[in-house]
Enzyme design. Sequence first.
Site, PDB file in Angstrom:
ATOM      1  N   MET A  26      43.161  51.365  48.491  1.00 25.88           N
ATOM      2  CA  MET A  26      41.625  50.733  48.375  1.00 25.88           C
ATOM      3  C   MET A  26      40.701  51.815  48.270  1.00 25.88           C
ATOM      4  SD  MET A  26      42.621  47.414  48.143  1.00 25.88           S
ATOM      5  CE  MET A  26      41.156  46.511  48.804  1.00 25.88           C
ATOM      6  N   LYS A  30      40.005  53.031  41.240  1.00 25.85           N
ATOM      7  CA  LYS A  30      41.122  52.663  40.212  1.00 25.85           C
ATOM      8  C   LYS A  30      40.570  51.856  39.154  1.00 25.85           C
ATOM      9  CE  LYS A  30      43.707  50.477  43.159  1.00 25.85           C
ATOM     10  NZ  LYS A  30      42.766  50.682  44.343  1.00 25.85           N
ATOM     11  N   SER A  31      39.808  50.876  39.302  1.00 26.66           N
ATOM     12  CA  SER A  31      38.976  50.232  38.397  1.00 26.66           C
ATOM     13  C   SER A  31      38.054  51.045  37.467  1.00 26.66           C
ATOM     14  CB  SER A  31      38.430  48.766  39.023  1.00 26.66           C
ATOM     15  OG  SER A  31      39.383  47.942  39.554  1.00 26.66           O
ATOM     16  N   ASP A  99      44.478  46.289  34.724  1.00 28.86           N
ATOM     17  CA  ASP A  99      43.950  46.207  35.854  1.00 28.86           C
ATOM     18  C   ASP A  99      44.535  45.585  37.043  1.00 28.86           C
ATOM     19  OD1 ASP A  99      42.048  47.961  37.821  1.00 28.86           O
ATOM     20  OD2 ASP A  99      40.863  46.314  37.740  1.00 28.86           O
ATOM     21  N   GLU A 100      44.616  46.096  38.399  1.00 26.68           N
ATOM     22  CA  GLU A 100      45.408  45.353  39.207  1.00 26.68           C
ATOM     23  C   GLU A 100      46.649  44.957  39.009  1.00 26.68           C
ATOM     24  OE1 GLU A 100      44.123  45.327  42.122  1.00 26.68           O
ATOM     25  OE2 GLU A 100      41.923  45.412  41.893  1.00 26.68           O
ATOM     26  N   ALA A 101      47.498  45.899  38.390  1.00 28.84           N
ATOM     27  CA  ALA A 101      48.615  45.644  37.815  1.00 28.84           C
ATOM     28  C   ALA A 101      49.986  45.207  39.025  1.00 28.84           C
ATOM     29  CB  ALA A 101      49.242  46.882  37.077  1.00 28.84           C
ATOM     30  N   GLN A 102      49.532  45.435  40.076  1.00 27.74           N
ATOM     31  CA  GLN A 102      50.566  45.183  41.229  1.00 27.74           C
ATOM     32  C   GLN A 102      50.532  43.693  41.219  1.00 27.74           C
ATOM     33  OE1 GLN A 102      47.306  46.196  41.853  1.00 27.74           O
ATOM     34  NE2 GLN A 102      46.622  44.778  43.403  1.00 27.74           N
ATOM     35  N   CYS A 159      39.603  60.296  58.727  1.00 26.24           N
ATOM     36  CA  CYS A 159      39.724  61.434  59.455  1.00 26.24           C
ATOM     37  C   CYS A 159      39.949  62.760  58.627  1.00 26.24           C
ATOM     38  CB  CYS A 159      41.189  61.494  60.422  1.00 26.24           C
ATOM     39  SG  CYS A 159      42.711  61.482  58.955  1.00 26.24           S
ATOM     40  N   CYS A 194      45.116  56.816  56.338  1.00 26.31           N
ATOM     41  CA  CYS A 194      46.355  57.785  56.550  1.00 26.31           C
ATOM     42  C   CYS A 194      47.305  56.927  57.389  1.00 26.31           C
ATOM     43  CB  CYS A 194      46.175  59.154  56.729  1.00 26.31           C
ATOM     44  SG  CYS A 194      45.642  59.381  58.549  1.00 26.31           S
TER      45      CYS A 194
END
Length: 212
Positions: A26, A30-31, A99-102, A159, A194
């Site tokens: 996130m 990406k977009s 986009d948002e291919a998941q 971090c 992370c």
Amino acid sequence: MVYNEKSNNAEREKGMAKLYFKYGAMGSSKSAQALITQFNYEEQGMKVWLLKPSVDTRDGVNVVRSRIGLQREAQVIPPDCDIRAAFDAGPRYDVIIADEAQFFTPAQIDRLREIVDEENIPVLCFGLRTDFLTRFFPGSQRLMELADSITEIKTVCTCGSKATVNARIDGNGNVVTEGAQVQLGGNDSYTAMCHPCWMRKIRAQQAAREKE
């Protein structure tokens, strides 16, 4: 067949199209990268088919919007849509960007792979790899299995380390470890972390509950 420069170029071009999966946590833009990629193709005179899954309604039903303000209209693909049939029924496209291919189904990813193979058209998919529990989305898993090119779009944890976990947070800033895989939200619901920071946060929450 007589092999001249033109036919040799045609032979080299055959089969060159690829299925790309560009994933990131996130907040990794990406977009924005999807929309910039669309702009770059269109500047070269190419026709781009921009897709988004119907489950993603955060920025409007048929809009792909980035956090930096870029936005374009996209064709909405519901889970029962046959993407290959929709492609065949529309105008001729040179490139497909998703986009948002998941959130696409594995069967829809298979159909995108089919378009690459049979139509020699590049398909670029942008999205998350894993959910808030670090488990594959079905569409992302299929892309990891089928894509010719897999690229990580990097972002950082608070971090300073590379963020890989899409941590879901509640209204009190606690990391959520239960719930449905799909829950739409932005910075108020998710934060990129992370893995060490994510685990430390979960352990700290568990320790605090045990002291209550």
